[in-house]
Design a protein around this motif. Structure first.
Motif, short mmCIF file in Angstrom:
data_model
loop_
_atom_site.label_atom_id
_atom_site.label_comp_id
_atom_site.label_asym_id
_atom_site.label_seq_id
_atom_site.Cartn_x
_atom_site.Cartn_y
_atom_site.Cartn_z
N ARG A 12 21.64 -7.00 -53.94
CA ARG A 12 20.37 -7.56 -53.52
C ARG A 12 19.95 -8.62 -54.53
O ARG A 12 19.92 -8.35 -55.73
N SER A 13 19.65 -9.79 -54.03
CA SER A 13 19.17 -10.83 -54.93
C SER A 13 17.67 -10.63 -55.13
O SER A 13 17.03 -9.88 -54.39
N GLY A 14 17.14 -11.29 -56.13
CA GLY A 14 15.73 -11.11 -56.47
C GLY A 14 14.80 -11.84 -55.51
O GLY A 14 15.15 -12.88 -54.94
N ASP A 15 13.61 -11.30 -55.33
CA ASP A 15 12.58 -12.01 -54.55
C ASP A 15 12.03 -13.14 -55.39
O ASP A 15 11.96 -13.05 -56.62
N GLY A 16 11.57 -14.18 -54.71
CA GLY A 16 10.88 -15.25 -55.43
C GLY A 16 9.48 -14.77 -55.80
O GLY A 16 8.89 -13.93 -55.10
N GLY A 17 8.97 -15.28 -56.90
CA GLY A 17 7.60 -14.91 -57.30
C GLY A 17 6.58 -15.65 -56.44
O GLY A 17 6.86 -16.73 -55.92
N GLY A 39 5.65 -19.76 -58.23
CA GLY A 39 6.39 -18.55 -58.58
C GLY A 39 7.80 -18.92 -59.01
O GLY A 39 8.33 -19.95 -58.61
N GLY A 40 8.42 -18.04 -59.81
CA GLY A 40 9.80 -18.30 -60.24
C GLY A 40 10.79 -17.87 -59.18
O GLY A 40 10.49 -17.04 -58.32
N LYS A 41 11.99 -18.43 -59.24
CA LYS A 41 13.03 -18.11 -58.27
C LYS A 41 13.61 -16.72 -58.59
O LYS A 41 13.74 -16.34 -59.75
N GLY A 42 13.95 -15.99 -57.57
CA GLY A 42 14.60 -14.70 -57.77
C GLY A 42 16.02 -14.91 -58.28
O GLY A 42 16.63 -15.95 -58.05
N GLY A 43 16.55 -13.91 -58.96
CA GLY A 43 17.92 -14.02 -59.50
C GLY A 43 18.96 -13.96 -58.39
O GLY A 43 18.75 -13.33 -57.35
N ASP A 44 20.09 -14.61 -58.62
CA ASP A 44 21.20 -14.59 -57.68
C ASP A 44 22.12 -13.40 -57.99
O ASP A 44 22.15 -12.91 -59.12
N VAL A 45 22.90 -13.01 -57.01
CA VAL A 45 23.99 -12.06 -57.25
C VAL A 45 25.27 -12.88 -57.23
O VAL A 45 25.56 -13.57 -56.26
N ILE A 46 25.98 -12.83 -58.35
CA ILE A 46 27.16 -13.68 -58.52
C ILE A 46 28.39 -12.80 -58.74
O ILE A 46 28.31 -11.79 -59.44
N VAL A 47 29.49 -13.19 -58.17
CA VAL A 47 30.74 -12.50 -58.45
C VAL A 47 31.60 -13.47 -59.26
O VAL A 47 31.74 -14.63 -58.88
N GLU A 48 32.11 -13.00 -60.38
CA GLU A 48 32.87 -13.89 -61.26
C GLU A 48 34.22 -13.28 -61.65
O GLU A 48 34.30 -12.11 -62.02
N ALA A 49 35.25 -14.09 -61.57
CA ALA A 49 36.58 -13.63 -61.99
C ALA A 49 36.69 -13.78 -63.51
O ALA A 49 36.46 -14.86 -64.04
N VAL A 50 37.01 -12.68 -64.19
CA VAL A 50 37.11 -12.73 -65.65
C VAL A 50 38.49 -12.24 -66.09
O VAL A 50 39.19 -11.58 -65.34
N ARG A 66 21.33 -5.19 -58.33
CA ARG A 66 20.14 -5.95 -57.96
C ARG A 66 19.86 -7.00 -59.02
O ARG A 66 19.83 -6.68 -60.20
N ALA A 67 19.61 -8.19 -58.56
CA ALA A 67 19.14 -9.22 -59.49
C ALA A 67 17.63 -9.03 -59.64
O ALA A 67 16.99 -8.37 -58.83
N LYS A 68 17.07 -9.63 -60.67
CA LYS A 68 15.63 -9.44 -60.93
C LYS A 68 14.79 -10.39 -60.07
O LYS A 68 15.23 -11.48 -59.70
N ASN A 69 13.56 -9.94 -59.82
CA ASN A 69 12.64 -10.79 -59.06
C ASN A 69 12.09 -11.91 -59.94
O ASN A 69 11.99 -11.76 -61.16
N GLY A 70 11.71 -13.00 -59.30
CA GLY A 70 11.03 -14.07 -60.03
C GLY A 70 9.61 -13.62 -60.34
O GLY A 70 9.05 -12.78 -59.64
N HIS A 71 9.04 -14.19 -61.39
CA HIS A 71 7.66 -13.82 -61.75
C HIS A 71 6.68 -14.69 -60.98
O HIS A 71 7.00 -15.83 -60.61
N GLN A 145 9.78 -16.17 -51.58
CA GLN A 145 10.65 -15.74 -50.49
C GLN A 145 11.44 -14.50 -50.87
O GLN A 145 11.82 -14.36 -52.03
N PRO A 146 11.65 -13.63 -49.91
CA PRO A 146 12.38 -12.41 -50.25
C PRO A 146 13.84 -12.70 -50.60
O PRO A 146 14.40 -13.70 -50.13
N GLY A 147 14.41 -11.86 -51.40
CA GLY A 147 15.84 -11.99 -51.72
C GLY A 147 16.67 -11.56 -50.52
O GLY A 147 16.13 -11.13 -49.51
N GLU A 148 18.00 -11.66 -50.68
CA GLU A 148 18.88 -11.24 -49.59
C GLU A 148 19.51 -9.91 -49.99
O GLU A 148 19.80 -9.69 -51.16
N GLU A 149 19.74 -9.07 -49.01
CA GLU A 149 20.48 -7.85 -49.33
C GLU A 149 21.64 -7.73 -48.37
O GLU A 149 21.54 -8.06 -47.20
N LEU A 150 22.77 -7.30 -48.91
CA LEU A 150 23.92 -7.11 -48.06
C LEU A 150 24.93 -6.19 -48.75
O LEU A 150 24.85 -5.97 -49.96
#
Ligand SMILES: Nc1nc2c(ncn2[C@@H]2O[C@H](COP(=O)(O)OP(=O)(O)OP(=O)(O)O)[C@@H](O)[C@H]2O)c(=O)[nH]1
Ligand SMILES: [Mg+2]
Length: 344
Positions: A12-17, A39-50, A66-71, A145-150
């Motif tokens: 779940r990505s973060g909601d915007g503040g 309001g601040g932007k909500g955090g993204d959910v990122i997948v990274e190859a390491v 879950r990413a954090k919500n924007g303030h 704006q609400p974050g996305e969940e999937l």
């Protein structure tokens, strides 16, 4: 085929503040203008190859991210801080699918590649944003704006670094079980293993993936026994571990039989580096051990490592020998990739 590692995770990505409604309130200033921040932007959910990961095992334990919500924005034109992203670290070669496993969302083939799988909601505008010549005192702000969940499905096609070959009953599966968390079927009859099995091995702080494939017998390339079709699974291995049963009549002959099948199979398998291990040492008298060792040395043209997959004796030395070859080959592959992509 069990060559796949899969994990299902909920993200779940973060909601915007929210934007803020606020007006300047200062002494001697009448009708202070709007100064509500965004309001601040909500955090993204990122997948990274390491680098340094071989499996998706971590996602068996944690399945919610879950990413954090924007303030929220504040008065005096202060914008809310963005919510922190959350990064799912995966091995290179991981594919990200939507829940049903049909739509590919991202294909992370190289270390460093990233993909945003759920975008954080945008922050709402504060009322300062809506100020215009016709509306000098807007009393509204936008909500964030609400974050996305999937739910996503991570899929990794494991590629074995080392492959175990040998006659049926040599103790290949026993060896894999002794050195990894894999639980292959083990039994005192040939062709116990019907499907390739994989295990992750750790030695001296290094990891590699070891594959156990069904036993080969004379004529495998003509379809005898289970045939040689499983050799396809070790074609991409960096090194082969050739396990020879010390309790059979002639360890040298056993070695040659398997080598002949490798040659017949082709695809460069016979040219791969090979570590040779004489197994079941625990079941041999010192004389038998010496004799079999000599026969095997004659056939392989090098001294075999002596092990017991059951007691674990000598096993660490085999793993070290494999690990050394794998590391060397990985380093070579990295250098070659750099030369190929000089700017990556
Ligand atoms: N004494 C002794 N027995 C062993 C050792 N390693 C394996 N065995 C036995 O040998 C038999 C065959 O072992 P597996 O690991 O199933 O052999 P495999 O090579 O995987 O056989 P296939 O899957 O049929 O090709 C089992 O009864 C094991 O317990 C060992 O180090 N010492
Ligand atoms: Mg087996």
């Amino acid at each position: 085929m069990k060559f796949l590692d899969e994990a299902k995770v909920y993200v779940r990505s973060g909601d915007g503040g929210n934007g803020c409604v606020s007006f300047r309130r200062e002494k001697f200033i009448e009708f202070g203008g709007p100064n509500g921040g965004d309001g601040g932007k909500g955090g993204d959910v990122i997948v990274e190859a390491v680098d340094g990961l071989n499996t998706l095992i971590d996602y068996r334990y944690q399945q919610h991210f879950r990413a954090k919500n924007g303030h929220a924005g504040m008065g005096k034109d202060r914008h809310g801080a963005s919510g922190a992203d959350v990064v799912l670290k995966v091995p290179a070669g991981t594919q990200v699918y939507e829940e049903e496993g049909k739509t590919l969302l991202a294909d992370l083939t190289q270390v460093g590649q990233r993909a945003v799988v759920a975008r954080g909601g945008n922050g709402g505008f504060g009322n300062a944003h809506f100020k215009s010549s016709t509306n000098r005192a807007p009393r509204h702000a936008n909500p964030g704006q609400p974050g996305e969940e999937l739910t996503i499905r991570l899929r990794l096609k494991l590629i074995a670094d080392a492959g175990i070959i040998g006659l049926p009953n040599a103790g290949k599966s026993t060896f894999l079980a002794a050195v990894s968390a894999a639980k292959p079927k083990i039994a005192d009859y040939p062709f116990t293993t019907l499907h390739p099995q994989l295990g992750v091995v750790e030695i001296d702080g290094r990891e590699f993936v070891l594959a156990d494939i069904p036993g080969l017998i004379e004529g495998a390339h003509e379809g005898t026994g289970l045939g040689d079709r499983f050799l396809g699974h070790v074609e991409r291995c960096r090194v082969l571990l050739h396990i020879v049963d010390g309790t059979i009549a002639d360890a040298g002959l056993a070695y040659k039989t398997v080598r002949a099948e490798l040659e017949a199979y082709g695809q460069g398998l016979a040219d791969k580096p090979e570590v040779v291990a004489l197994n079941k040492a625990d079941a041999l008298t010192p004389e038998q051990l010496k004799q079999q060792s000599t026969r095997l040395k004659g056939a392989a043209e090098r001294k075999p490592l002596v092990v017991s997959a059951v007691t674990g004796a000598g096993v660490a030395d085999v793993l070290r020998a494999l690990s050394r070859i794998i590391d060397r080959d990985r380093a070579r592959a990295t250098t070659a990739a750099r030369a190929w992509h000089p700017h990556s």
